[in-house]
Design an enzyme around this catalytic site. Sequence first.
Site, short mmCIF file in Angstrom:
data_model
loop_
_atom_site.label_atom_id
_atom_site.label_comp_id
_atom_site.label_asym_id
_atom_site.label_seq_id
_atom_site.Cartn_x
_atom_site.Cartn_y
_atom_site.Cartn_z
N HIS A 1 -3.75 18.33 24.67
CA HIS A 1 -2.32 18.01 24.78
C HIS A 1 -1.42 19.05 24.14
O HIS A 1 -0.19 18.98 24.30
CB HIS A 1 -2.04 16.61 24.22
CG HIS A 1 -2.39 15.54 25.20
ND1 HIS A 1 -1.44 14.87 25.92
CD2 HIS A 1 -3.58 15.07 25.60
CE1 HIS A 1 -2.04 14.00 26.72
NE2 HIS A 1 -3.35 14.11 26.55
N ASP B 1 0.42 18.28 29.15
CA ASP B 1 0.96 16.96 28.85
C ASP B 1 0.34 15.92 29.78
O ASP B 1 -0.23 16.25 30.81
CB ASP B 1 2.48 17.11 28.89
CG ASP B 1 3.29 16.19 29.70
OD1 ASP B 1 2.82 15.62 30.67
OD2 ASP B 1 4.46 16.07 29.32
#
Length: 189
Positions: A169, A173
């Site tokens: 991440h 995303d």
Amino acid sequence: ETRAQLNKHAEQNGSGRISATALLVKIVAQTLTRHPWLNSSLQAESAAGEAEIRLYKDVHVGVAVALEDGLIVPVVRDAAQKGVAEIATEVKDLATRAREGSLEPAEVREGTFTISNLGPFGVEQFTAIINPPQAAILAVGAAQPKVVPDADGQIVVRPIMQVTLAADHRVVDGAVAAHFIADLKSTLE
């Protein structure tokens, strides 16, 4: 069905069989060309504490191979540009040489994405660990017959394969990863 047709054609032409892994490498590579954030890596932080994300134009898919004492990840270079038969031959050769311990160091470097397929071991679902500095890895489970509704709502038995995407991440995303996995699902289907 597609794999059966490809293998029938391969037998008629005297070429090697197409493995499920080879099909996955090809389809994943094609999907990665549409989702460059998943075909990227997080580069080391600079002295100023800033990290750089590198998006790769070429798709080099690593295929995790189980050895007695761990895993090794040989790389199918330029997988998006190759045909599935060529990928099948290459994956088989790389896996064989990985088990024999005869891979060259260059054959396990510069992967941009990894596939870990535990389907041949009967594992239905698992979470694979990302191969740094790559941004993501796809865990592929065994295809199992499942009762599901068809397009008309009728109950049928279909082979269902579970895949799990693990993504870094810091690079990718969740929404970007979801678009990739939805596109991959659609392409596989």
